[in-house]
Design a protein around this motif. Structure first.
Motif, PDB file in Angstrom:
ATOM      1  N   SER A 128      -1.518  -6.152  13.009  1.00 49.94           N
ATOM      2  CA  SER A 128      -2.603  -5.900  12.005  1.00 49.94           C
ATOM      3  C   SER A 128      -2.104  -5.419  10.877  1.00 49.94           C
ATOM      4  CB  SER A 128      -3.659  -5.511  12.803  1.00 49.94           C
ATOM      5  OG  SER A 128      -3.542  -4.224  13.118  1.00 49.94           O
ATOM      6  N   ASN A 129      -2.767  -5.443   9.735  1.00 45.99           N
ATOM      7  CA  ASN A 129      -2.699  -4.759   8.398  1.00 45.99           C
ATOM      8  C   ASN A 129      -3.395  -3.454   8.416  1.00 45.99           C
ATOM      9  OD1 ASN A 129      -4.813  -6.337   8.268  1.00 45.99           O
ATOM     10  ND2 ASN A 129      -5.069  -6.140   6.095  1.00 45.99           N
ATOM     11  N   GLU A 130      -2.865  -2.420   9.369  1.00 48.46           N
ATOM     12  CA  GLU A 130      -3.761  -1.300   9.250  1.00 48.46           C
ATOM     13  C   GLU A 130      -3.474  -0.514   8.308  1.00 48.46           C
ATOM     14  OE1 GLU A 130      -2.870   0.667  12.910  1.00 48.46           O
ATOM     15  OE2 GLU A 130      -3.948  -0.550  14.300  1.00 48.46           O
ATOM     16  N   LEU A 145      -4.446   9.799   0.577  1.00 49.62           N
ATOM     17  CA  LEU A 145      -4.970   9.137  -0.526  1.00 49.62           C
ATOM     18  C   LEU A 145      -4.103   8.330  -1.502  1.00 49.62           C
ATOM     19  CD1 LEU A 145      -7.347  12.379  -1.619  1.00 49.62           C
ATOM     20  CD2 LEU A 145      -8.100  10.017  -0.353  1.00 49.62           C
ATOM     21  N   SER A 146      -4.616   7.191  -1.742  1.00 50.04           N
ATOM     22  CA  SER A 146      -3.480   6.405  -2.623  1.00 50.04           C
ATOM     23  C   SER A 146      -3.859   6.879  -4.244  1.00 50.04           C
ATOM     24  CB  SER A 146      -3.812   4.907  -2.455  1.00 50.04           C
ATOM     25  OG  SER A 146      -5.464   4.703  -2.897  1.00 50.04           O
ATOM     26  N   ALA A 147      -2.899   6.307  -4.977  1.00 44.40           N
ATOM     27  CA  ALA A 147      -3.120   6.526  -6.479  1.00 44.40           C
ATOM     28  C   ALA A 147      -4.594   5.981  -6.880  1.00 44.40           C
ATOM     29  CB  ALA A 147      -1.867   5.822  -7.251  1.00 44.40           C
ATOM     30  N   GLU A 148      -5.125   4.922  -6.507  1.00 45.07           N
ATOM     31  CA  GLU A 148      -6.148   4.171  -7.055  1.00 45.07           C
ATOM     32  C   GLU A 148      -7.471   5.362  -6.571  1.00 45.07           C
ATOM     33  OE1 GLU A 148      -8.795   0.095  -7.069  1.00 45.07           O
ATOM     34  OE2 GLU A 148      -7.631   0.820  -5.249  1.00 45.07           O
ATOM     35  N   GLU A 149      -7.225   5.626  -5.196  1.00 39.28           N
ATOM     36  CA  GLU A 149      -8.248   6.771  -5.055  1.00 39.28           C
ATOM     37  C   GLU A 149      -8.576   7.971  -5.766  1.00 39.28           C
ATOM     38  OE1 GLU A 149      -8.916   5.725  -0.134  1.00 39.28           O
ATOM     39  OE2 GLU A 149      -7.024   6.210  -0.663  1.00 39.28           O
ATOM     40  N   SER A 560      -9.228  -1.431   8.063  1.00 40.70           N
ATOM     41  CA  SER A 560      -9.237  -0.581   6.938  1.00 40.70           C
ATOM     42  C   SER A 560     -10.461   0.611   6.977  1.00 40.70           C
ATOM     43  CB  SER A 560      -9.729  -1.411   5.778  1.00 40.70           C
ATOM     44  OG  SER A 560     -11.019  -1.829   5.955  1.00 40.70           O
ATOM     45  N   MET A 561     -10.951   0.918   8.274  1.00 40.49           N
ATOM     46  CA  MET A 561     -11.942   1.671   8.347  1.00 40.49           C
ATOM     47  C   MET A 561     -11.552   2.662   9.529  1.00 40.49           C
ATOM     48  SD  MET A 561     -16.167   1.627   8.302  1.00 40.49           S
ATOM     49  CE  MET A 561     -16.146  -0.099   8.349  1.00 40.49           C
ATOM     50  N   LEU A 562     -11.503   3.965   9.223  1.00 46.35           N
ATOM     51  CA  LEU A 562     -11.045   5.013  10.229  1.00 46.35           C
ATOM     52  C   LEU A 562     -12.120   6.040  10.268  1.00 46.35           C
ATOM     53  CD1 LEU A 562      -8.857   6.118  12.191  1.00 46.35           C
ATOM     54  CD2 LEU A 562      -7.943   7.316  10.327  1.00 46.35           C
ATOM     55  N   HIS A 618     -13.556   7.172   6.654  1.00 41.24           N
ATOM     56  CA  HIS A 618     -12.804   6.738   5.587  1.00 41.24           C
ATOM     57  C   HIS A 618     -12.605   5.174   5.367  1.00 41.24           C
ATOM     58  CE1 HIS A 618      -9.084   7.986   2.911  1.00 41.24           C
ATOM     59  NE2 HIS A 618      -9.901   7.197   2.140  1.00 41.24           N
ATOM     60  N   LYS A 619     -12.949   4.469   4.460  1.00 40.22           N
ATOM     61  CA  LYS A 619     -12.911   3.267   4.205  1.00 40.22           C
ATOM     62  C   LYS A 619     -12.104   2.836   3.054  1.00 40.22           C
ATOM     63  CE  LYS A 619     -14.164  -1.179   4.375  1.00 40.22           C
ATOM     64  NZ  LYS A 619     -13.394  -1.974   3.105  1.00 40.22           N
ATOM     65  N   LYS A 620     -10.953   2.302   3.247  1.00 38.08           N
ATOM     66  CA  LYS A 620     -10.109   1.775   2.125  1.00 38.08           C
ATOM     67  C   LYS A 620     -10.736   0.652   1.615  1.00 38.08           C
ATOM     68  CE  LYS A 620      -6.737   4.862   2.976  1.00 38.08           C
ATOM     69  NZ  LYS A 620      -6.216   5.915   1.933  1.00 38.08           N
ATOM     70  N   ARG A 621     -10.286   0.307   0.314  1.00 35.13           N
ATOM     71  CA  ARG A 621     -10.408  -0.777  -0.272  1.00 35.13           C
ATOM     72  C   ARG A 621      -9.741  -2.086  -0.005  1.00 35.13           C
ATOM     73  NH1 ARG A 621      -9.852  -3.483  -5.338  1.00 35.13           N
ATOM     74  NH2 ARG A 621      -8.111  -2.350  -5.951  1.00 35.13           N
ATOM     75  N   THR A 622     -10.633  -2.913   0.694  1.00 33.13           N
ATOM     76  CA  THR A 622     -10.121  -4.662   1.209  1.00 33.13           C
ATOM     77  C   THR A 622     -10.891  -5.586   0.088  1.00 33.13           C
ATOM     78  OG1 THR A 622     -11.497  -4.553   2.812  1.00 33.13           O
ATOM     79  CG2 THR A 622      -9.341  -3.905   3.428  1.00 33.13           C
ATOM     80  N   GLY A 623     -12.283  -5.248  -0.116  1.00 27.92           N
ATOM     81  CA  GLY A 623     -12.888  -6.138  -0.965  1.00 27.92           C
ATOM     82  C   GLY A 623     -13.159  -5.487  -2.165  1.00 27.92           C
TER      83      GLY A 623
END
Length: 772
Positions: A128-130, A145-149, A560-562, A618-623
């Motif tokens: 899965s794309n964790e 944290l990613s560059a976008e965040e 995408s949510m932890l 923490h929710k990463k951006r998927t949508g």
């Protein structure tokens, strides 16, 4: 060179770079972007960092794709403008998916991937794309944290410290400083690593001997990712008791010359990048200049802030398929001059004239041991020049003068070996040579207990060699169990102390996507050299230490949510205390005064403790949405010289943070952040008939409480493509509801009363960013 000459030189350098960029933008403004964009990057093993030759890269839902070459590099050309999901595949490895990759016509986007090998126990694992890959070396107290965040976080001005303020481990000091209070600790208990180079303070107008400052010297647009370790970190990090911020800078695009120009009321900056010597090398450059005082003048705010300039350069060169060399240089210049009237308005007892210069230069060499592991070796020189005069507002006489040159030579070697999928070893050395010259004057001073301390001049040159070795064994005896145990051995010639610091962590996953973790360890820290320089005997003080105990649980709700929950306890020993001020905790002194005061009689009798519980979703951006919601309850206390347990000034107890980002399409982006923190403790003072004879009320030390800190920030950006350039117009608002609660206490002898600094008022900034 004189102070005026240095100022002119710095302004000339920055102006030349900005004019050069504007010229390059003008040269390209008449060209329309033709064709598609380019995706380029490298695919490597997440553990050994070795390239994965012949890895497959697919653009989901399209016919586009590529095969990695012998060095792991790939390129996908002529990809139509838009957003894509990129799938990375390699035999024997779990698939990785990078989502929402933005492709612009005529431009290159860098997308790297780190794939994890399938273990002995993972043959039947469902891929899965964790977005939250488990860390065997750090099962607890870490956030990535990613560059976008980082770039889209509102109310931060791309300051990485202020970005991290939305984490439930971090309490708020005040708006003026960006120091991190991590799990009840002081900002002097934190450190930074940038591409393996240690930089204890990477801030403009830094607080000497601490990690706090006004604004980060590191341009967040050059950060690829940030790992924040809030406790329980492994033996590869040493010398600091609370936290580590590990920053990885991105690589240059190694294509044609391109960059950005950012113009706003608060900050003007530019970045540029391109090839250096062909396809195997590249460079990144950032230059910035502040103008916050201009923004404050627009709203008739009398507060005067420091101003700064900075330059940041990174260059990389691939010596071979196994060897890579990186160069990093970070320069900052700060100046701050206030008048007596400014100090009177602020309630301060002194006005200042201050200049600070900082420069960090480092080289990093990474060598790959084929598919067995890697070695990373860095050497650096860290220089800081402090020139500061504080004068009393009543008579204009000199209260304190700091003239110091602080230099550090460092070497760090980190090695990682993967024997098999059960046993992995991490080991290395740290060397540091400090060469500090202090010519400081501390004027006559009446401490908080009303005792007069005579003036003192300090002329001292301190040379100190510190060295350490560390090793950790990462052991996975079962598919559900991972163990990491190790130690550090450190010695410093300034006090001839040798310390052994054991570390241990373990994680257990009895259920799918659910993990329980535990970490414990011993963490020593040398006292700031500027504090030790005050008295010769201070070199005999013991090194403070903290014991960390952490119990955590993480649940992957979706890929995408932890959700994480952690309980922690930190026990401090050997903290410096002053018998003349038995109720004052010296390690918090820079948080109260922004400087170390005149301390005459320190010993190592102090103790402290902090404990608490934290929850983070923490929710990463998927949508179109991404968010981070956190809350914590904690206590932070210390034992004074009289044996009483008192609240530390960072004992805010309740923290809550919400940050939500919204990106409905490629052209619009909005984000909002709300922070709540319980009121900080403070003390009461008694005053004489005419405001003189100011004394601390011993029974009231940190028993009073400020109102809770509340702030809401907003950022909205609109992207426009025109004449071959990307234009982003953005609106940024800090403290949009204009909360102005008191957050900081001054004891003003001028007014003969307590004086309280409020939150920053509402600040609204408009800006434009041009990408070419």
């Amino acid at each position: 060179m004189s102070k005026t000459g240095v100022k002119r030189t710095v302004r000339l350098i920055v102006s030349t770079l900005i004019l050069t960029l504007i010229f390059c933008v003008c040269k390209t403004s008449g060209l329309s972007a033709q064709g598609g964009g380019v995706l380029r990057g490298r695919v490597i093993d997440i553990d050994t960092k070795s390239p994965l030759a012949l890895a497959t890269i697919r653009v989901e839902g399209s016919k586009f794709g590529a095969i990695a070459d012998s060095s792991g590099w790939y390129a996908i050309d002529n990809l139509p403008e838009g957003r894509y999901d990129l799938i990375f595949e390699y035999v024997g490895y779990l698939d990785a998916i990078n989502r929402n990759i933005e492709v612009d016509a005529g431009k290159t986007s860098i997308v790297n991937a780190e794939l994890k090998a399938v273990g002995f126990f993972d043959e039947d694992m469902v891929v899965s794309n964790e977005y939250f890959m488990p860390r065997e070396d750090q099962p607890v107290s870490i956030m990535n944290l990613s560059a976008e965040e980082i770039s889209q976080s509102p109310g931060t001005g791309n300051d990485i410290n202020r970005v991290l303020n939305s984490h439930p481990s971090i309490a708020q000091i005040n708006d003026e400083k960006n120091g991190l209070v991590v799990r009840g600790g002081s900002p002097l208990e934190n450190t930074y690593f940038v591409d393996n180079i240690e930089i204890p303070n990477a801030n403009h107008f830094p607080t000497q001997g601490s990690s706090a400052g006004l604004y980060s010297m590191i341009d967040a647009r050059l950060i690829k990712s940030a790992d924040f370790y809030s406790g329980g970190y492994s033996s590869k990090f040493g010398g600091f008791m609370s936290s580590v911020i590990n920053l990885d800078l991105r690589e240059s695009k190694r294509t044609k010359f391109n960059g950005t120009l950012d113009l706003s009321f608060g900050l003007q900056g530019m970045t540029a990048e391109g090839r250096l010597f062909g396809k195997k090398s590249g460079w990144l450059l950032s230059a910035r200049s502040s103008s916050l005082n201009y923004a404050l003048n627009l709203i008739d705010e009398p507060l005067k802030l420091p101003e700064f300039r900075d330059l940041m350069l990174k260059a990389d060169y691939e010596l071979s398929s196994s060897d890579k060399l990186n160069l990093l240089n970070l320069f900052g210049y700060n100046f701050w001059e206030t008048k007596p009237n400014d100090a009177i308005i602020e309630g301060s007892n002194w006005f200042r004239d201050a200049d600070v210069y900082k420069n960090i230069f480092g080289l990093t060499w990474r060598h790959l041991w084929q598919d067995k592991g890697y070695s990373t070796t860095s050497i650096w020189h860290n220089f800081a020049r402090f020139d500061q005069k504080l004068r009393l507002i009543e008579r204009g006489e000199l209260f304190q003068e700091i003239n110091s040159d602080e230099q550090e030579l460092g070497l760090r070697n980190l090695n990682y070996l993967k024997f098999n999928r059960i046993h992995k070893l991490e080991f290395g050395i740290d060397l540091r040579y400090d060469y500090n010259l202090y010519q400081n004057y501390y004027g006559q001073y009446e401490n908080q207990y009303g005792r007069e301390l005579p003036p003192r001049t300090v002329v001292s040159m301190i040379k100190a060699l510190g060295y350490g070795v560390f090793a950790s064994h990462i052991f996975r005896p079962h598919e559900d169990l991972s163990i990491n145990y190790g130690f550090r051995a450190d010695h410093n010639t300034i006090n001839h102390n040798t310390h052994i610091s054991p570390r241990f962590s373990a994680s257990w996953s009895p259920l799918a996507r659910s993990t329980f973790s535990f970490a414990a360890g011993v963490y020593y820290q040398n006292l700031p050299i500027v504090l030790l320089s005050q008295i010769e005997n201070y070199e005999r003080l013991k090194d403070p230490l903290a014991y960390h105990f952490i119990l955590g649980w993480r649940q992957l709700l979706t890929p995408s949510m932890l959700l994480t929950v952690e309980i922690y306890d930190k026990e401090y020993h050997n903290c410096p205390m002053d018998p003349l001020q038995p109720g004052i905790f010296v390690m918090d002194q820079t948080m109260m005064e922004e400087i170390f005061m005149n301390n005459y009689y320190l010993n190592s009798s102090g103790r402290a403790r902090s404990y608490g519980i934290e929850i983070l979703l923490h929710k990463k951006r998927t949508g179109v949405f991404y968010w981070q919601i956190g809350a914590s309850y904690f206590r932070s206390m210390y034992k004074d010289h009289a044996g009483r347990w008192l609240n530390r000034i960072n004992d805010q107890r309740y923290l809550a943070n919400i940050e939500i980002g919204f990106r409905p399409n490629d052209n619009w982006n909005a984000s909002v952040r709300w922070i709540y923190a319980g009121g900080r403790p403070y003390s009461r003072y008694s005053f004489g008939l005419y405001g003189d004879d100011v004394r601390l009320v011993p029974s009231s030390i940190n028993t009073q409480q400020f109102p809770p800190y509340k702030t809401t920030s907003l950022r909205i950006g609109r992207r426009i493509t025109s004449i071959g350039l990307d234009w982003t117009v953005y609106f940024s608002a800090f403290n949009i509801f204009n909360n102005q609660e008191s957050q900081y206490q001054f004891v003003s002898t001028y007014y003969g009363r307590d004086f309280y600094m409020k939150q920053w008022p509402r600040i609204i900034l408009l800006g434009i960013e041009i990408v070419y």
